[in-house]
Motif scaffolding. Sequence first.
Motif, PDB file in Angstrom:
ATOM      1  N   THR A 238      -0.984   8.502  10.701  1.00  0.00           N
ATOM      2  CA  THR A 238      -0.511   9.618  11.516  1.00  0.00           C
ATOM      3  C   THR A 238       0.108  10.675  10.604  1.00  0.00           C
ATOM      4  OG1 THR A 238       1.725   8.735  11.813  1.00  0.00           O
ATOM      5  CG2 THR A 238       0.023   7.986  13.367  1.00  0.00           C
ATOM      6  N   ASN A 239       0.306  11.869  11.128  1.00  0.00           N
ATOM      7  CA  ASN A 239       0.941  12.930  10.346  1.00  0.00           C
ATOM      8  C   ASN A 239       2.352  12.525   9.929  1.00  0.00           C
ATOM      9  OD1 ASN A 239      -1.286  14.622  10.484  1.00  0.00           O
ATOM     10  ND2 ASN A 239      -0.582  15.635  12.352  1.00  0.00           N
ATOM     11  N   GLN A 240       3.063  11.853  10.814  1.00  0.00           N
ATOM     12  CA  GLN A 240       4.421  11.406  10.486  1.00  0.00           C
ATOM     13  C   GLN A 240       4.397  10.392   9.350  1.00  0.00           C
ATOM     14  OE1 GLN A 240       6.497   9.352  13.672  1.00  0.00           O
ATOM     15  NE2 GLN A 240       8.472  10.196  13.032  1.00  0.00           N
ATOM     16  N   GLU A 241       3.428   9.487   9.391  1.00  0.00           N
ATOM     17  CA  GLU A 241       3.308   8.501   8.319  1.00  0.00           C
ATOM     18  C   GLU A 241       2.943   9.157   7.000  1.00  0.00           C
ATOM     19  OE1 GLU A 241       1.893   4.509  10.807  1.00  0.00           O
ATOM     20  OE2 GLU A 241       0.402   5.930  10.030  1.00  0.00           O
ATOM     21  N   ARG A 242       2.056  10.131   7.045  1.00  0.00           N
ATOM     22  CA  ARG A 242       1.670  10.810   5.810  1.00  0.00           C
ATOM     23  C   ARG A 242       2.859  11.540   5.181  1.00  0.00           C
ATOM     24  NH1 ARG A 242      -3.725  10.727   5.001  1.00  0.00           N
ATOM     25  NH2 ARG A 242      -5.063  10.298   6.811  1.00  0.00           N
ATOM     26  N   THR A 243       3.676  12.141   6.012  1.00  0.00           N
ATOM     27  CA  THR A 243       4.859  12.847   5.508  1.00  0.00           C
ATOM     28  C   THR A 243       5.819  11.878   4.828  1.00  0.00           C
ATOM     29  OG1 THR A 243       4.686  14.545   7.223  1.00  0.00           O
ATOM     30  CG2 THR A 243       6.821  14.286   6.143  1.00  0.00           C
ATOM     31  N   ARG A 244       6.052  10.742   5.493  1.00  0.00           N
ATOM     32  CA  ARG A 244       6.938   9.749   4.908  1.00  0.00           C
ATOM     33  C   ARG A 244       6.345   9.170   3.623  1.00  0.00           C
ATOM     34  NH1 ARG A 244      11.487  10.254   5.017  1.00  0.00           N
ATOM     35  NH2 ARG A 244      11.677   8.125   4.222  1.00  0.00           N
ATOM     36  N   ALA A 245       5.050   8.905   3.621  1.00  0.00           N
ATOM     37  CA  ALA A 245       4.397   8.329   2.448  1.00  0.00           C
ATOM     38  C   ALA A 245       4.483   9.266   1.254  1.00  0.00           C
ATOM     39  CB  ALA A 245       2.945   7.998   2.765  1.00  0.00           C
ATOM     40  N   LYS A 246       4.329  10.553   1.492  1.00  0.00           N
ATOM     41  CA  LYS A 246       4.412  11.530   0.400  1.00  0.00           C
ATOM     42  C   LYS A 246       5.792  11.491  -0.238  1.00  0.00           C
ATOM     43  CE  LYS A 246       3.729  16.402  -0.734  1.00  0.00           C
ATOM     44  NZ  LYS A 246       3.364  17.746  -0.210  1.00  0.00           N
ATOM     45  N   ALA A 247       6.830  11.397   0.589  1.00  0.00           N
ATOM     46  CA  ALA A 247       8.193  11.337   0.057  1.00  0.00           C
ATOM     47  C   ALA A 247       8.430  10.030  -0.694  1.00  0.00           C
ATOM     48  CB  ALA A 247       9.201  11.487   1.190  1.00  0.00           C
ATOM     49  N   ARG A 248       7.942   8.929  -0.141  1.00  0.00           N
ATOM     50  CA  ARG A 248       8.174   7.623  -0.744  1.00  0.00           C
ATOM     51  C   ARG A 248       7.350   7.407  -2.014  1.00  0.00           C
ATOM     52  NH1 ARG A 248      12.797   4.886   0.315  1.00  0.00           N
ATOM     53  NH2 ARG A 248      13.265   4.876   2.547  1.00  0.00           N
ATOM     54  N   SER A 249       6.259   8.136  -2.158  1.00  0.00           N
ATOM     55  CA  SER A 249       5.383   7.931  -3.320  1.00  0.00           C
ATOM     56  C   SER A 249       6.086   8.247  -4.636  1.00  0.00           C
ATOM     57  CB  SER A 249       4.125   8.784  -3.187  1.00  0.00           C
ATOM     58  OG  SER A 249       4.431  10.173  -3.231  1.00  0.00           O
ATOM     59  N   GLN A 250       7.154   9.040  -4.589  1.00  0.00           N
ATOM     60  CA  GLN A 250       7.893   9.380  -5.804  1.00  0.00           C
ATOM     61  C   GLN A 250       8.559   8.151  -6.428  1.00  0.00           C
ATOM     62  OE1 GLN A 250      10.595  12.646  -5.017  1.00  0.00           O
ATOM     63  NE2 GLN A 250       9.160  13.583  -3.604  1.00  0.00           N
ATOM     64  N   ALA A 251       8.754   7.115  -5.609  1.00  0.00           N
ATOM     65  CA  ALA A 251       9.435   5.914  -6.092  1.00  0.00           C
ATOM     66  C   ALA A 251       8.467   4.845  -6.584  1.00  0.00           C
ATOM     67  CB  ALA A 251      10.316   5.345  -4.990  1.00  0.00           C
ATOM     68  N   ILE A 252       7.169   5.133  -6.580  1.00  0.00           N
ATOM     69  CA  ILE A 252       6.172   4.161  -7.023  1.00  0.00           C
ATOM     70  C   ILE A 252       5.417   4.720  -8.223  1.00  0.00           C
ATOM     71  CG2 ILE A 252       4.094   2.869  -6.415  1.00  0.00           C
ATOM     72  CD1 ILE A 252       4.988   2.933  -3.524  1.00  0.00           C
ATOM     73  N   ILE A 253       5.358   3.941  -9.275  1.00  0.00           N
ATOM     74  CA  ILE A 253       4.593   4.316 -10.468  1.00  0.00           C
ATOM     75  C   ILE A 253       3.319   3.479 -10.473  1.00  0.00           C
ATOM     76  CG2 ILE A 253       4.591   4.341 -12.990  1.00  0.00           C
ATOM     77  CD1 ILE A 253       7.692   4.619 -12.739  1.00  0.00           C
ATOM     78  N   ALA A 254       2.183   4.151 -10.352  1.00  0.00           N
ATOM     79  CA  ALA A 254       0.903   3.447 -10.243  1.00  0.00           C
ATOM     80  C   ALA A 254      -0.118   4.069 -11.181  1.00  0.00           C
ATOM     81  CB  ALA A 254       0.396   3.498  -8.797  1.00  0.00           C
ATOM     82  N   GLY A 255      -1.020   3.229 -11.683  1.00  0.00           N
ATOM     83  CA  GLY A 255      -2.076   3.729 -12.551  1.00  0.00           C
ATOM     84  C   GLY A 255      -2.600   2.637 -13.457  1.00  0.00           C
ATOM     85  N   THR A 256      -3.380   3.035 -14.427  1.00  0.00           N
ATOM     86  CA  THR A 256      -3.875   2.087 -15.433  1.00  0.00           C
ATOM     87  C   THR A 256      -2.707   1.674 -16.333  1.00  0.00           C
ATOM     88  OG1 THR A 256      -4.377   3.814 -17.043  1.00  0.00           O
ATOM     89  CG2 THR A 256      -6.106   3.260 -15.431  1.00  0.00           C
ATOM     90  N   PRO A 257      -2.863   0.604 -17.093  1.00  0.00           N
ATOM     91  CA  PRO A 257      -1.781   0.189 -18.001  1.00  0.00           C
ATOM     92  C   PRO A 257      -1.326   1.294 -18.951  1.00  0.00           C
ATOM     93  CG  PRO A 257      -3.381  -1.567 -17.799  1.00  0.00           C
ATOM     94  CD  PRO A 257      -3.958  -0.392 -17.069  1.00  0.00           C
ATOM     95  N   ASP A 258      -2.255   2.082 -19.487  1.00  0.00           N
ATOM     96  CA  ASP A 258      -1.871   3.164 -20.387  1.00  0.00           C
ATOM     97  C   ASP A 258      -1.079   4.241 -19.653  1.00  0.00           C
ATOM     98  OD1 ASP A 258      -2.997   1.994 -22.597  1.00  0.00           O
ATOM     99  OD2 ASP A 258      -4.879   3.124 -22.482  1.00  0.00           O
TER     100      ASP A 258
END
Length: 301
Positions: A238-258
């Motif tokens: 939902t739009n509300q979930e997307r808004t919250r996810a965008k804010a929360r994504s700052q606290a997650i570091i994701a990617g390849t090992p490098d």
Amino acid sequence: MRLSILDQVPLTEHTPTPVDAVTSGLRLAQEAEELGYHRMWFAEHHRSRSFASPAPEMMTALALERTRTIRVGTGGILLPLYPVQKVIEVMSLLGQAHGDRVDTGVGRAALDDPDYGEKIAALVRELGDLHQPVPGEPEGRVWVLGAGGSAAPLAGGLGTGYAHGHFFVPRGGEAAVAAYREAANRPHTVLAVRVITAETEQRAQSLADAMLLWRTRKDLGHDGPIPSAETAARHDWTNQERTRAKARSQAIIAGTPDQVHTTLSALADAHGAEELMINTLTSDPEDRLISYRLLAERFID
């Protein structure tokens, strides 16, 4: 750079019962030791449908029995809930049985306790009599957990280590750590970060999306197990979930090992942290182990 693990003992689609989650957490302690992680802490949560560890001192005891060298502790005991003498006696008993491998991490979350500082001072004093000084570890093996505010200077003034929860508040940590280091005679700083890595950036992001879906649902009042990457991929946001996810994504570091190594190294430098404590939430314990293994290969000699 020391690398450690914070385990919240998550309930997930793959480990849906407390027995499953606890078994997975104890297995992870053994695997972390084999991979060369410095320490592993267990968190405390009550009445949670996401986490299965209301007693981190019990998880610590069980993990100590299953390992030989890795440091194990609480990350942390919610000190306002307990008489300090009980905490001292429990952690002293673990120290008597397992020596200097035992860490006592404490926090207060949003709980008020006018005696909080006095309780921590008692822990440092009593546990300091049990443990001999060790380079790189605070007196009494006592750590205060915080995410800014008053916890950092309090920890420094009391002579404990300080573990800063970047994944709670991903901004402003540098000031908190600076306040701790200014107040401490021998600072010991840990930066607790939420991380997910995989062989490909796409896979890492799909696992991060599942973490974000869980966190977003929790913010919006739905406390439940960590979903799988496949569930997250099928989810109609939902739009509300997307808004919250965008804010929360700052606290997650994701990617390849490098990619993750570059980001984490920069964060550690910015905060003056001697140690990174990694928290990874995935539905499948195998995905979590792969992430921890890939990090160990990049960080641990």
